[in-house]
Design an enzyme around this catalytic site. Sequence first.
Site, mmCIF file in Angstrom:
data_model
loop_
_atom_site.group_PDB
_atom_site.id
_atom_site.type_symbol
_atom_site.label_atom_id
_atom_site.label_comp_id
_atom_site.label_asym_id
_atom_site.label_seq_id
_atom_site.Cartn_x
_atom_site.Cartn_y
_atom_site.Cartn_z
ATOM 1 N N LYS A 45 0.776 -1.149 -0.037
ATOM 2 C CA LYS A 45 -0.141 -0.133 -0.006
ATOM 3 C C LYS A 45 0.805 1.050 -0.203
ATOM 4 O O LYS A 45 0.378 2.439 -1.054
ATOM 5 C CB LYS A 45 -1.530 -0.060 1.132
ATOM 6 C CG LYS A 45 -1.778 -1.351 0.925
ATOM 7 C CD LYS A 45 -2.718 -1.184 2.671
ATOM 8 C CE LYS A 45 -2.153 -1.601 3.434
ATOM 9 N NZ LYS A 45 -1.513 -2.805 3.376
ATOM 10 N N THR A 46 1.683 1.157 0.555
ATOM 11 C CA THR A 46 3.482 2.520 0.919
ATOM 12 C C THR A 46 3.492 2.798 0.116
ATOM 13 O O THR A 46 3.412 4.051 -1.260
ATOM 14 C CB THR A 46 4.168 2.167 2.052
ATOM 15 O OG1 THR A 46 2.844 1.933 3.236
ATOM 16 C CG2 THR A 46 4.407 3.465 2.707
ATOM 17 N N ASP A 95 -0.394 6.895 6.719
ATOM 18 C CA ASP A 95 -0.928 5.107 6.648
ATOM 19 C C ASP A 95 -2.021 4.924 8.182
ATOM 20 O O ASP A 95 -2.163 5.675 9.092
ATOM 21 C CB ASP A 95 0.536 5.043 6.940
ATOM 22 C CG ASP A 95 0.850 3.264 7.478
ATOM 23 O OD1 ASP A 95 -0.835 2.771 6.433
ATOM 24 O OD2 ASP A 95 2.246 2.970 7.132
ATOM 25 N N ARG A 113 6.517 -8.591 1.785
ATOM 26 C CA ARG A 113 7.372 -7.915 3.004
ATOM 27 C C ARG A 113 7.877 -8.992 3.578
ATOM 28 O O ARG A 113 8.865 -9.243 3.906
ATOM 29 C CB ARG A 113 6.518 -7.236 3.831
ATOM 30 C CG ARG A 113 7.736 -6.658 5.339
ATOM 31 C CD ARG A 113 6.732 -5.715 6.155
ATOM 32 N NE ARG A 113 6.747 -4.755 5.959
ATOM 33 C CZ ARG A 113 5.871 -4.005 5.740
ATOM 34 N NH1 ARG A 113 4.263 -4.104 6.526
ATOM 35 N NH2 ARG A 113 5.169 -2.448 5.382
HETATM 36 P P1 ADP Z 1 2.087 -1.576 3.397
HETATM 37 O O1 ADP Z 1 2.065 -0.627 3.218
HETATM 38 O O2 ADP Z 1 1.356 -2.305 2.488
HETATM 39 O O3 ADP Z 1 2.549 -2.287 5.145
HETATM 40 P P2 ADP Z 1 4.586 -1.638 1.724
HETATM 41 O O4 ADP Z 1 3.590 -0.965 0.345
HETATM 42 O O5 ADP Z 1 5.506 -1.594 2.803
HETATM 43 O O6 ADP Z 1 3.943 -2.978 2.460
HETATM 44 O O7 ADP Z 1 5.595 -2.948 1.195
HETATM 45 C C1 ADP Z 1 6.252 -3.963 1.998
HETATM 46 C C2 ADP Z 1 7.542 -4.024 1.087
HETATM 47 O O8 ADP Z 1 7.448 -4.926 0.096
HETATM 48 C C3 ADP Z 1 7.930 -2.662 0.127
HETATM 49 O O9 ADP Z 1 9.654 -2.218 0.986
HETATM 50 C C4 ADP Z 1 8.512 -3.476 -0.657
HETATM 51 O O10 ADP Z 1 10.385 -4.294 -1.173
HETATM 52 C C5 ADP Z 1 7.836 -4.503 -1.169
HETATM 53 N N1 ADP Z 1 6.592 -5.077 -2.021
HETATM 54 C C6 ADP Z 1 5.276 -4.805 -1.801
HETATM 55 N N2 ADP Z 1 4.408 -4.842 -2.838
HETATM 56 C C7 ADP Z 1 5.691 -5.181 -4.105
HETATM 57 C C8 ADP Z 1 5.439 -5.458 -4.856
HETATM 58 N N3 ADP Z 1 4.202 -5.305 -5.573
HETATM 59 N N4 ADP Z 1 6.000 -5.710 -5.815
HETATM 60 C C9 ADP Z 1 7.365 -6.080 -5.901
HETATM 61 N N5 ADP Z 1 7.622 -5.334 -4.125
HETATM 62 C C10 ADP Z 1 6.833 -5.153 -3.289
#
Ligand code: ADP
Length: 345
Positions: A71-72, A116, A225
């Site tokens: 999401k981030t 977030d 992640r």
């Molecule tokens: P959330 O905000 O949903 O908790 P993040 O955006 O922080 O998740 O993602 C966590 C990690 O996973 C990121 O730092 C990235 O390295 C990896 N990641 C997330 N989505 C993808 C994707 N679609 N393709 C490749 N890596 C991803």
Amino acid sequence: MTQGAEEISIVSRKEPGEDKTLDASLRPHTWNDYIGQDAIKKNLAISLEAARRRNEPLEHILFYGPAGLGKTTLAHLIAKEMGAAIRVTSGPAIERVGDLASILTNLIPGDILFIDEIHRLNKLVEEILYPAMESRSLDIIIGKGPSARILQLDLPPFTLLAATTRIALLSSPLRSRFSGGTYRLSFYTQQDIERIIARSAAILNVAIEPVAITELALRSRATPRVANRLLKRCRDYADVRGNGVITADGSHDALELLEIDNRGLEPSDRRILEALIFKHNGGPVGVQTLAASTSEEIETIEEVYEPYLLQLGFIERTPRGRVVTAHAYEHLGLPLPTTMQETLL
Ligand code: ADP
């Protein structure tokens, strides 16, 4: 709008044990690197193009789904695509109305504000957000009682991007103000997680055997992640116990040492399943009782463990509570209770 994506972190979250620099290097910086979630990417591409053509900021968008699904990362990619600066904060960091007022009044036209964990905004702060999202106005009450006045300030055009792991906790007035859309991120396929691991291994400059990629992906809870975290643990293991190459045997041993089983379950997941089976006869059991019998927080069960156990089909949610399924018994190598055997006949 500012040129080039600039990130200003109004609050930086610290996750213990996570190496932020390394995580930032693994985070996708282009749409091509952002693997999977194709339907969301296609919809966003249209919204972004339309906003650009009209030379308007993107409308407010909400992303939801379990932690670690990207999401981030999507918020950062959107900011980059719009050539906008992204201001990053989170629900718990905005304690007072004044905190949000100061964030909003410091925005410059075209900025993206990323909140977030938006489900953790308190109600007073949330109410300030409504007019800000709807009509770009900030309504501040000055004074108390009969002499109180409302001071209305105009805000610059901006886009609110928000993320939550708990969409059900968002009030409907807040949800309805995300006029640009609400997107649910799904768990990733085995193939997509394998692609993510291969990409991350290349960035980390570590050699990994194809079988090890498959093994790691199987145990990554369908979550990028987690995949990156396990890759880093396997790299440590390969450096210390091997010759630096992540082999099939090495990754298997490293993951066994971490007590992560072949479906990605960790000891705490298994404790939940075992509590359901042994203490509550397979359920149904309410989440409060389950939390008490596993010494876990209710929130942790709902946000961390449950989504993946539901995804695997190891538990089900019924109106009367959580129940464990036959798949969970099989996975744990336990005999099916007679009641379940009868229903399967
Ligand atoms: P959330 O905000 O949903 O908790 P993040 O955006 O922080 O998740 O993602 C966590 C990690 O996973 C990121 O730092 C990235 O390295 C990896 N990641 C997330 N989505 C993808 C994707 N679609 N393709 C490749 N890596 C991803």
